[in-house]
Design an enzyme around this catalytic site. Structure first.
Site, PDB file in Angstrom:
ATOM      1  N   ILE A  13      12.160  16.559  36.196  1.00 13.99           N
ATOM      2  CA  ILE A  13      11.397  17.729  36.655  1.00 13.99           C
ATOM      3  C   ILE A  13      11.854  18.177  38.041  1.00 13.99           C
ATOM      4  O   ILE A  13      11.850  19.376  38.342  1.00 13.99           O
ATOM      5  CB  ILE A  13       9.868  17.467  36.607  1.00 13.99           C
ATOM      6  CG1 ILE A  13       9.117  18.790  36.664  1.00 13.99           C
ATOM      7  CG2 ILE A  13       9.401  16.524  37.697  1.00 13.99           C
ATOM      8  CD1 ILE A  13       9.397  19.732  35.542  1.00 13.99           C
ATOM      9  N   SER A  35      15.311   9.002  46.607  1.00 14.46           N
ATOM     10  CA  SER A  35      15.530   8.518  45.247  1.00 14.46           C
ATOM     11  C   SER A  35      16.315   7.220  45.309  1.00 14.46           C
ATOM     12  O   SER A  35      17.236   7.091  46.125  1.00 14.46           O
ATOM     13  CB  SER A  35      16.317   9.560  44.444  1.00 14.46           C
ATOM     14  OG  SER A  35      16.822   8.967  43.276  1.00 14.46           O
ATOM     15  N   ARG A  36      15.944   6.285  44.427  1.00  9.67           N
ATOM     16  CA  ARG A  36      16.669   5.013  44.406  1.00  9.67           C
ATOM     17  C   ARG A  36      18.065   5.185  43.832  1.00  9.67           C
ATOM     18  O   ARG A  36      18.962   4.388  44.081  1.00  9.67           O
ATOM     19  CB  ARG A  36      15.893   3.992  43.549  1.00  9.67           C
ATOM     20  CG  ARG A  36      14.548   3.645  44.117  1.00  9.67           C
ATOM     21  CD  ARG A  36      13.695   2.968  43.092  1.00  9.67           C
ATOM     22  NE  ARG A  36      13.516   3.797  41.902  1.00  9.67           N
ATOM     23  CZ  ARG A  36      12.737   3.474  40.882  1.00  9.67           C
ATOM     24  NH1 ARG A  36      12.094   2.354  40.890  1.00  9.67           N
ATOM     25  NH2 ARG A  36      12.623   4.282  39.848  1.00  9.67           N
ATOM     26  N   LYS A  89       1.746  16.546  38.116  1.00  8.29           N
ATOM     27  CA  LYS A  89       0.770  16.026  37.169  1.00  8.29           C
ATOM     28  C   LYS A  89       1.392  14.863  36.421  1.00  8.29           C
ATOM     29  O   LYS A  89       2.630  14.789  36.402  1.00  8.29           O
ATOM     30  CB  LYS A  89       0.287  17.111  36.194  1.00  8.29           C
ATOM     31  CG  LYS A  89       1.378  17.923  35.506  1.00  8.29           C
ATOM     32  CD  LYS A  89       2.367  17.297  34.587  1.00  8.29           C
ATOM     33  CE  LYS A  89       1.836  16.601  33.372  1.00  8.29           C
ATOM     34  NZ  LYS A  89       2.962  16.159  32.478  1.00  8.29           N
ATOM     35  N   ASP A 167       0.781  12.542  28.536  1.00  6.06           N
ATOM     36  CA  ASP A 167       1.623  13.096  29.614  1.00  6.06           C
ATOM     37  C   ASP A 167       1.823  14.599  29.381  1.00  6.06           C
ATOM     38  O   ASP A 167       1.548  15.392  30.281  1.00  6.06           O
ATOM     39  CB  ASP A 167       2.958  12.348  29.729  1.00  6.06           C
ATOM     40  CG  ASP A 167       3.832  12.987  30.797  1.00  6.06           C
ATOM     41  OD1 ASP A 167       3.546  12.802  31.989  1.00  6.06           O
ATOM     42  OD2 ASP A 167       4.771  13.733  30.453  1.00  6.06           O
TER      43      ASP A 167
HETATM   44  P1  NAP Z   1      11.917  11.121  35.201  1.00  2.90           P
HETATM   45  O1  NAP Z   1      13.006  11.987  34.684  1.00  2.90           O
HETATM   46  O2  NAP Z   1      11.781   9.756  34.679  1.00  2.90           O
HETATM   47  O3  NAP Z   1      12.068  11.088  36.779  1.00  2.90           O
HETATM   48  C1  NAP Z   1      11.163  10.436  37.610  1.00  2.90           C
HETATM   49  C2  NAP Z   1      11.895   9.950  38.859  1.00  2.90           C
HETATM   50  O4  NAP Z   1      10.965   9.286  39.711  1.00  2.90           O
HETATM   51  C3  NAP Z   1      12.983   8.968  38.514  1.00  2.90           C
HETATM   52  O5  NAP Z   1      14.215   9.634  38.484  1.00  2.90           O
HETATM   53  C4  NAP Z   1      12.912   7.955  39.624  1.00  2.90           C
HETATM   54  O6  NAP Z   1      13.923   8.305  40.506  1.00  2.90           O
HETATM   55  C5  NAP Z   1      11.608   8.184  40.356  1.00  2.90           C
HETATM   56  N1  NAP Z   1      10.710   7.026  40.325  1.00  2.90           N
HETATM   57  C6  NAP Z   1      10.057   6.515  41.382  1.00  2.90           C
HETATM   58  N2  NAP Z   1       9.264   5.513  41.023  1.00  2.90           N
HETATM   59  C7  NAP Z   1       9.427   5.341  39.706  1.00  2.90           C
HETATM   60  C8  NAP Z   1       8.878   4.442  38.774  1.00  2.90           C
HETATM   61  N3  NAP Z   1       7.986   3.517  39.142  1.00  2.90           N
HETATM   62  N4  NAP Z   1       9.267   4.537  37.486  1.00  2.90           N
HETATM   63  C9  NAP Z   1      10.176   5.473  37.116  1.00  2.90           C
HETATM   64  N5  NAP Z   1      10.711   6.367  37.981  1.00  2.90           N
HETATM   65  C10 NAP Z   1      10.353   6.302  39.266  1.00  2.90           C
HETATM   66  O7  NAP Z   1      10.497  11.823  34.993  1.00  2.90           O
HETATM   67  P2  NAP Z   1      10.165  13.378  35.019  1.00  2.90           P
HETATM   68  O8  NAP Z   1      10.248  13.950  33.654  1.00  2.90           O
HETATM   69  O9  NAP Z   1      10.918  14.042  36.107  1.00  2.90           O
HETATM   70  O10 NAP Z   1       8.598  13.311  35.345  1.00  2.90           O
HETATM   71  C11 NAP Z   1       8.130  12.975  36.640  1.00  2.90           C
HETATM   72  C12 NAP Z   1       6.730  13.531  36.790  1.00  2.90           C
HETATM   73  O11 NAP Z   1       6.769  14.950  36.590  1.00  2.90           O
HETATM   74  C13 NAP Z   1       5.744  12.975  35.749  1.00  2.90           C
HETATM   75  O12 NAP Z   1       4.502  12.778  36.355  1.00  2.90           O
HETATM   76  C14 NAP Z   1       5.701  14.077  34.690  1.00  2.90           C
HETATM   77  O13 NAP Z   1       4.482  14.114  33.980  1.00  2.90           O
HETATM   78  C15 NAP Z   1       5.870  15.314  35.551  1.00  2.90           C
HETATM   79  N6  NAP Z   1       6.404  16.463  34.807  1.00  2.90           N
HETATM   80  C16 NAP Z   1       7.487  16.350  34.008  1.00  2.90           C
HETATM   81  C17 NAP Z   1       7.942  17.453  33.286  1.00  2.90           C
HETATM   82  C18 NAP Z   1       9.158  17.407  32.400  1.00  2.90           C
HETATM   83  O14 NAP Z   1       9.421  18.376  31.691  1.00  2.90           O
HETATM   84  N7  NAP Z   1       9.942  16.355  32.419  1.00  2.90           N
HETATM   85  C19 NAP Z   1       7.282  18.672  33.401  1.00  2.90           C
HETATM   86  C20 NAP Z   1       6.233  18.777  34.272  1.00  2.90           C
HETATM   87  C21 NAP Z   1       5.795  17.660  34.966  1.00  2.90           C
HETATM   88  P3  NAP Z   1      14.784   7.176  41.214  1.00  2.90           P
HETATM   89  O15 NAP Z   1      14.968   6.050  40.237  1.00  2.90           O
HETATM   90  O16 NAP Z   1      16.032   7.855  41.529  1.00  2.90           O
HETATM   91  O17 NAP Z   1      13.994   6.758  42.412  1.00  2.90           O
END
Ligand code: NAP
Length: 309
Positions: A13, A35-36, A89, A167
Protein backbone atom coordinates in the site's frame (compact mmCIF):
# COMPACT_ATOMS: atom_id res chain seq x y z
CA UNK A 1 6.25 25.34 3.92
CA UNK A 2 5.13 21.74 3.42
CA UNK A 3 5.04 19.49 6.47
CA UNK A 4 7.94 17.01 6.50
CA UNK A 5 6.61 13.48 6.53
CA UNK A 6 8.17 10.08 7.27
CA UNK A 7 6.56 6.87 5.99
CA UNK A 8 6.80 3.63 7.99
CA UNK A 9 6.37 0.16 6.39
CA UNK A 10 7.24 0.13 2.70
CA UNK A 11 5.02 -2.65 1.40
CA UNK A 12 2.19 -2.88 -1.15
CA UNK A 13 0.00 0.00 0.00
CA UNK A 14 2.93 2.35 0.61
CA UNK A 15 4.19 1.79 -2.94
CA UNK A 16 0.81 1.60 -4.71
CA UNK A 17 -0.86 4.56 -3.04
CA UNK A 18 1.00 6.53 -0.35
CA UNK A 19 4.19 7.34 -2.24
CA UNK A 20 2.39 8.39 -5.48
CA UNK A 21 -0.12 10.50 -3.49
CA UNK A 22 2.68 12.16 -1.50
CA UNK A 23 4.66 12.95 -4.68
CA UNK A 24 1.70 15.07 -5.86
CA UNK A 25 0.89 16.51 -2.44
CA UNK A 26 1.51 20.20 -1.75
CA UNK A 27 0.96 20.21 2.02
CA UNK A 28 3.42 17.33 2.57
CA UNK A 29 6.98 16.54 1.57
CA UNK A 30 8.02 12.90 1.85
CA UNK A 31 11.52 13.13 3.31
CA UNK A 32 12.11 9.77 5.03
CA UNK A 33 11.10 6.12 5.00
CA UNK A 34 11.51 3.33 7.53
CA UNK A 35 11.61 -0.27 6.39
CA UNK A 36 13.55 -3.36 7.39
CA UNK A 37 13.91 -4.44 3.75
CA UNK A 38 13.02 -1.69 1.31
CA UNK A 39 14.57 1.60 0.25
CA UNK A 40 12.83 4.50 -1.46
CA UNK A 41 14.75 6.71 -3.90
CA UNK A 42 15.24 10.38 -3.14
CA UNK A 43 14.52 10.25 0.62
CA UNK A 44 16.48 9.35 3.77
CA UNK A 45 16.06 5.62 4.50
CA UNK A 46 16.09 4.09 8.00
CA UNK A 47 15.74 0.53 9.25
CA UNK A 48 12.99 1.39 11.72
CA UNK A 49 10.91 4.20 13.17
CA UNK A 50 13.15 4.64 16.20
CA UNK A 51 16.16 5.33 13.96
CA UNK A 52 14.06 7.65 11.78
CA UNK A 53 12.83 9.72 14.75
CA UNK A 54 16.39 9.97 16.09
CA UNK A 55 18.01 10.71 12.74
CA UNK A 56 15.44 13.27 11.57
CA UNK A 57 14.10 15.27 14.51
CA UNK A 58 12.77 17.86 12.04
CA UNK A 59 9.96 15.52 10.91
CA UNK A 60 6.46 16.94 11.49
CA UNK A 61 4.37 13.85 10.65
CA UNK A 62 4.55 10.08 10.47
CA UNK A 63 2.32 7.99 8.23
CA UNK A 64 2.12 4.33 9.28
CA UNK A 65 1.57 1.68 6.58
CA UNK A 66 2.63 -1.45 8.46
CA UNK A 67 0.20 -4.29 9.24
CA UNK A 68 -2.11 -3.59 12.20
CA UNK A 69 -0.05 -5.66 14.65
CA UNK A 70 2.70 -3.02 14.44
CA UNK A 71 0.46 0.09 14.55
CA UNK A 72 0.15 0.68 18.29
CA UNK A 73 3.85 0.73 19.19
CA UNK A 74 4.74 2.86 16.17
CA UNK A 75 1.91 5.37 16.60
CA UNK A 76 2.56 5.72 20.33
CA UNK A 77 6.29 6.37 19.75
CA UNK A 78 5.56 8.91 17.01
CA UNK A 79 2.98 10.82 19.09
CA UNK A 80 5.31 10.85 22.10
CA UNK A 81 8.05 12.24 19.84
CA UNK A 82 5.70 15.13 19.06
CA UNK A 83 4.65 14.05 15.54
CA UNK A 84 1.23 14.12 13.91
CA UNK A 85 0.23 10.57 12.93
CA UNK A 86 -1.74 9.10 10.05
CA UNK A 87 -2.66 5.45 10.50
CA UNK A 88 -3.65 2.90 7.84
CA UNK A 89 -6.67 0.67 8.43
CA UNK A 90 -7.39 -1.52 10.38
CA UNK A 91 -6.48 0.87 13.20
CA UNK A 92 -4.66 -1.55 15.54
CA UNK A 93 -4.59 -5.16 16.66
CA UNK A 94 -7.01 -4.64 19.58
CA UNK A 95 -9.80 -2.16 20.24
CA UNK A 96 -8.23 -0.87 23.46
CA UNK A 97 -5.08 0.13 21.57
CA UNK A 98 -6.83 2.62 19.32
CA UNK A 99 -8.67 4.13 22.28
CA UNK A 100 -5.32 4.61 24.06
CA UNK A 101 -3.81 6.19 20.93
CA UNK A 102 -6.70 8.66 20.74
CA UNK A 103 -6.10 9.59 24.41
CA UNK A 104 -2.37 9.95 23.80
CA UNK A 105 -2.91 12.25 20.78
CA UNK A 106 -5.12 14.50 22.92
CA UNK A 107 -2.56 14.49 25.73
CA UNK A 108 0.32 15.30 23.34
CA UNK A 109 -1.84 17.85 21.45
CA UNK A 110 -0.99 16.17 18.17
CA UNK A 111 -3.23 15.06 15.30
CA UNK A 112 -4.15 11.39 15.04
CA UNK A 113 -5.85 10.62 11.73
CA UNK A 114 -7.09 7.04 11.90
CA UNK A 115 -8.00 6.49 8.27
CA UNK A 116 -10.67 4.51 6.45
CA UNK A 117 -9.59 4.91 2.84
CA UNK A 118 -12.78 3.43 1.38
CA UNK A 119 -14.78 6.31 2.87
CA UNK A 120 -12.91 8.52 0.39
CA UNK A 121 -14.05 6.47 -2.64
CA UNK A 122 -15.87 8.46 -5.31
CA UNK A 123 -19.46 7.28 -4.63
CA UNK A 124 -19.52 7.47 -0.84
CA UNK A 125 -20.37 11.15 -0.23
CA UNK A 126 -23.29 11.04 -2.70
CA UNK A 127 -24.56 7.79 -1.16
CA UNK A 128 -24.55 9.31 2.33
CA UNK A 129 -26.42 12.39 1.09
CA UNK A 130 -29.02 10.27 -0.74
CA UNK A 131 -29.63 8.09 2.32
CA UNK A 132 -29.87 10.98 4.76
CA UNK A 133 -33.54 11.69 4.09
CA UNK A 134 -34.63 8.07 3.47
CA UNK A 135 -35.83 5.15 5.56
CA UNK A 136 -33.74 1.98 5.29
CA UNK A 137 -35.64 -1.28 4.70
CA UNK A 138 -32.76 -3.72 4.10
CA UNK A 139 -29.19 -4.16 3.02
CA UNK A 140 -26.61 -6.58 1.72
CA UNK A 141 -22.82 -6.46 1.58
CA UNK A 142 -20.99 -8.81 -0.79
CA UNK A 143 -17.22 -8.43 -0.33
CA UNK A 144 -15.46 -11.32 -2.02
CA UNK A 145 -11.92 -11.36 -3.35
CA UNK A 146 -9.12 -13.75 -4.18
CA UNK A 147 -6.61 -13.53 -1.33
CA UNK A 148 -3.84 -15.05 -3.46
CA UNK A 149 -4.20 -12.23 -5.96
CA UNK A 150 -4.63 -9.26 -3.59
CA UNK A 151 -2.50 -10.34 -0.61
CA UNK A 152 0.31 -12.49 -2.03
CA UNK A 153 2.66 -13.78 0.67
CA UNK A 154 1.07 -11.66 3.45
CA UNK A 155 1.39 -14.12 6.33
CA UNK A 156 0.56 -11.35 8.85
CA UNK A 157 -3.10 -11.42 7.69
CA UNK A 158 -3.41 -14.96 9.09
CA UNK A 159 -1.82 -14.22 12.46
CA UNK A 160 -3.59 -12.85 15.57
CA UNK A 161 -4.34 -9.17 14.99
CA UNK A 162 -4.17 -9.67 11.22
CA UNK A 163 -7.97 -9.81 10.77
CA UNK A 164 -8.07 -12.47 8.00
CA UNK A 165 -10.96 -11.74 5.62
CA UNK A 166 -11.88 -8.72 7.74
CA UNK A 167 -8.73 -6.96 6.47
CA UNK A 168 -10.73 -6.07 3.32
CA UNK A 169 -14.13 -6.65 4.99
CA UNK A 170 -13.60 -3.84 7.48
CA UNK A 171 -13.56 -1.48 4.47
CA UNK A 172 -17.18 -2.42 3.72
CA UNK A 173 -18.09 -1.78 7.36
CA UNK A 174 -16.30 1.57 7.24
CA UNK A 175 -18.44 2.58 4.25
CA UNK A 176 -21.65 1.23 5.79
CA UNK A 177 -21.14 3.14 9.05
CA UNK A 178 -20.33 6.27 7.05
CA UNK A 179 -23.36 6.27 4.74
CA UNK A 180 -26.13 4.91 6.98
CA UNK A 181 -28.16 7.43 8.94
CA UNK A 182 -28.52 4.72 11.65
CA UNK A 183 -26.03 2.97 13.91
CA UNK A 184 -25.64 -0.82 13.42
CA UNK A 185 -24.76 -3.72 15.75
CA UNK A 186 -23.77 -7.34 15.11
CA UNK A 187 -26.65 -9.75 15.81
CA UNK A 188 -25.04 -12.98 14.61
CA UNK A 189 -21.89 -14.11 12.88
CA UNK A 190 -20.35 -17.26 11.45
CA UNK A 191 -16.58 -17.23 10.96
CA UNK A 192 -14.71 -19.87 8.92
CA UNK A 193 -11.13 -20.53 10.01
CA UNK A 194 -8.76 -22.61 7.85
CA UNK A 195 -7.53 -25.51 9.98
CA UNK A 196 -3.90 -24.26 9.69
CA UNK A 197 -4.49 -20.51 10.22
CA UNK A 198 -5.44 -18.20 13.09
CA UNK A 199 -7.74 -15.79 11.25
CA UNK A 200 -10.96 -16.31 9.27
CA UNK A 201 -10.97 -16.91 5.52
CA UNK A 202 -14.72 -16.15 5.29
CA UNK A 203 -17.42 -14.65 7.47
CA UNK A 204 -21.16 -14.06 7.33
CA UNK A 205 -22.54 -11.31 9.56
CA UNK A 206 -26.10 -10.36 10.39
CA UNK A 207 -26.12 -6.70 11.33
CA UNK A 208 -29.12 -4.84 12.71
CA UNK A 209 -29.67 -1.13 12.37
CA UNK A 210 -31.12 0.74 15.35
CA UNK A 211 -34.48 0.96 13.54
CA UNK A 212 -34.55 -2.87 13.52
CA UNK A 213 -33.67 -3.32 9.84
CA UNK A 214 -31.32 -6.19 9.01
CA UNK A 215 -28.21 -5.84 6.87
CA UNK A 216 -26.42 -9.05 5.85
CA UNK A 217 -22.73 -9.17 5.03
CA UNK A 218 -20.78 -11.88 3.23
CA UNK A 219 -17.00 -11.73 3.25
CA UNK A 220 -14.93 -14.33 1.43
CA UNK A 221 -11.26 -14.60 0.51
CA UNK A 222 -11.77 -17.64 -1.76
CA UNK A 223 -13.40 -15.82 -4.66
CA UNK A 224 -12.24 -16.79 -8.15
CA UNK A 225 -13.32 -15.01 -11.34
CA UNK A 226 -15.28 -11.81 -10.84
CA UNK A 227 -14.43 -10.03 -7.62
CA UNK A 228 -17.08 -8.09 -5.71
CA UNK A 229 -16.92 -5.19 -3.32
CA UNK A 230 -20.61 -4.23 -3.32
CA UNK A 231 -23.08 -2.73 -0.87
CA UNK A 232 -26.79 -2.73 -1.73
CA UNK A 233 -29.22 -0.76 0.41
CA UNK A 234 -32.98 -0.57 -0.04
CA UNK A 235 -35.20 2.17 1.32
CA UNK A 236 -38.91 3.00 1.26
CA UNK A 237 -38.14 5.35 -1.65
CA UNK A 238 -35.60 3.67 -3.88
CA UNK A 239 -32.47 1.54 -3.77
CA UNK A 240 -28.78 2.22 -3.92
CA UNK A 241 -25.78 0.16 -4.93
CA UNK A 242 -22.18 1.04 -4.17
CA UNK A 243 -19.78 -1.12 -6.20
CA UNK A 244 -16.00 -1.40 -6.70
CA UNK A 245 -15.44 -0.67 -3.02
CA UNK A 246 -17.44 2.57 -3.11
CA UNK A 247 -16.07 3.95 -6.39
CA UNK A 248 -19.25 3.14 -8.36
CA UNK A 249 -22.72 4.34 -7.37
CA UNK A 250 -26.10 3.36 -8.85
CA UNK A 251 -29.41 4.72 -7.67
CA UNK A 252 -32.51 2.85 -8.81
CA UNK A 253 -30.37 1.08 -11.42
CA UNK A 254 -28.91 4.27 -12.93
CA UNK A 255 -25.20 5.10 -12.64
CA UNK A 256 -24.44 8.32 -10.79
CA UNK A 257 -21.19 10.02 -11.74
CA UNK A 258 -18.83 11.31 -9.08
CA UNK A 259 -18.48 15.05 -8.47
CA UNK A 260 -16.29 16.65 -11.14
CA UNK A 261 -12.64 17.04 -10.21
CA UNK A 262 -12.84 14.63 -7.28
CA UNK A 263 -9.32 13.31 -6.49
CA UNK A 264 -8.57 9.64 -5.72
CA UNK A 265 -8.88 8.06 -2.28
CA UNK A 266 -5.28 8.59 -1.15
CA UNK A 267 -4.83 12.18 -2.41
CA UNK A 268 -8.07 12.96 -0.55
CA UNK A 269 -6.82 11.17 2.58
CA UNK A 270 -3.64 13.26 2.63
CA UNK A 271 -5.64 16.46 1.99
CA UNK A 272 -7.80 15.58 4.99
CA UNK A 273 -4.70 14.84 7.11
CA UNK A 274 -3.31 18.27 6.17
CA UNK A 275 -6.57 19.99 7.24
CA UNK A 276 -6.63 18.11 10.54
CA UNK A 277 -2.98 19.05 11.27
CA UNK A 278 -3.61 22.71 10.53
CA UNK A 279 -6.81 22.75 12.64
CA UNK A 280 -5.11 20.89 15.51
CA UNK A 281 -7.78 18.16 15.44
CA UNK A 282 -7.83 14.36 15.42
CA UNK A 283 -10.19 12.01 13.60
CA UNK A 284 -10.79 8.59 15.09
CA UNK A 285 -13.84 6.39 14.48
CA UNK A 286 -13.51 2.83 15.69
CA UNK A 287 -17.11 1.72 15.00
CA UNK A 288 -16.13 -0.52 12.01
CA UNK A 289 -13.45 -2.07 14.22
CA UNK A 290 -15.96 -2.68 17.04
CA UNK A 291 -18.24 -4.52 14.60
CA UNK A 292 -15.38 -6.81 13.60
CA UNK A 293 -14.37 -7.34 17.23
CA UNK A 294 -17.99 -8.17 18.10
CA UNK A 295 -18.14 -10.70 15.26
CA UNK A 296 -15.08 -12.39 16.80
CA UNK A 297 -16.73 -12.24 20.26
CA UNK A 298 -20.13 -13.72 19.44
CA UNK A 299 -19.46 -15.50 16.13
CA UNK A 300 -19.85 -19.23 15.67
CA UNK A 301 -16.49 -20.65 14.58
CA UNK A 302 -16.22 -23.29 11.90
CA UNK A 303 -13.05 -25.05 10.80
CA UNK A 304 -12.57 -25.37 7.05
CA UNK A 305 -9.91 -26.69 4.65
CA UNK A 306 -6.32 -25.50 5.23
CA UNK A 307 -5.19 -22.39 3.42
CA UNK A 308 -1.65 -21.99 2.08
CA UNK A 309 -0.42 -18.38 1.82
P1 NAP B 1 2.55 -5.50 3.04
O1 NAP B 1 2.68 -5.46 1.56
O2 NAP B 1 2.78 -6.77 3.74
O3 NAP B 1 3.50 -4.38 3.62
C1 NAP B 1 3.57 -4.08 4.98
C2 NAP B 1 4.98 -3.57 5.30
O4 NAP B 1 5.05 -3.25 6.69
C3 NAP B 1 6.02 -4.62 5.01
O5 NAP B 1 6.60 -4.36 3.77
C4 NAP B 1 7.00 -4.46 6.14
O6 NAP B 1 8.05 -3.71 5.61
C5 NAP B 1 6.34 -3.59 7.19
N1 NAP B 1 6.19 -4.26 8.49
C6 NAP B 1 6.50 -3.73 9.68
N2 NAP B 1 6.18 -4.55 10.67
C7 NAP B 1 5.68 -5.66 10.12
C8 NAP B 1 5.20 -6.87 10.64
N3 NAP B 1 5.15 -7.09 11.96
N4 NAP B 1 4.76 -7.81 9.78
C9 NAP B 1 4.80 -7.59 8.44
N5 NAP B 1 5.25 -6.43 7.90
C10 NAP B 1 5.70 -5.47 8.72
O7 NAP B 1 1.10 -5.01 3.49
P2 NAP B 1 0.18 -3.92 2.78
O8 NAP B 1 -0.74 -4.56 1.81
O9 NAP B 1 1.00 -2.77 2.33
O10 NAP B 1 -0.75 -3.51 4.02
C11 NAP B 1 -0.26 -2.71 5.08
C12 NAP B 1 -1.45 -2.05 5.76
O11 NAP B 1 -2.15 -1.27 4.79
C13 NAP B 1 -2.46 -3.05 6.32
O12 NAP B 1 -2.95 -2.57 7.54
C14 NAP B 1 -3.54 -3.10 5.24
O13 NAP B 1 -4.81 -3.44 5.75
C15 NAP B 1 -3.51 -1.67 4.74
N6 NAP B 1 -4.03 -1.54 3.37
C16 NAP B 1 -3.61 -2.35 2.37
C17 NAP B 1 -4.16 -2.21 1.09
C18 NAP B 1 -3.72 -3.06 -0.07
O14 NAP B 1 -4.33 -2.98 -1.14
N7 NAP B 1 -2.67 -3.85 0.04
C19 NAP B 1 -5.11 -1.24 0.85
C20 NAP B 1 -5.46 -0.38 1.86
C21 NAP B 1 -4.92 -0.55 3.12
P3 NAP B 1 9.54 -4.04 6.01
O15 NAP B 1 9.66 -5.53 6.16
O16 NAP B 1 10.31 -3.53 4.89
O17 NAP B 1 9.79 -3.33 7.30
Amino acid sequence: MPLKLGLVGIGKIARDQHIPALKESRPFELVACASRNAKVDGVANFLDLEAMLKGMPQLDCISICTPPQAHFTAALAALRAGKHVMLEKPPSATTRQIALLADEAARCRRTLFQTWHSRFAAGVDAAREWLRARTLTGGRIIWKEDVHHWHPGQQWIWEPGGFGVFDPGINALSVLTEVLPHEVCVDNAVLEFPSNQQAPIAANLQLRAENGVRVDAEFDFRQKGEQSWDIELTTTSGKLKLSQGGAGLEIDGKAVSAAAGLAGEYPRLYARFASLCSEGKSEVDWRPFQLVADAFLIGERKTVAPHHV
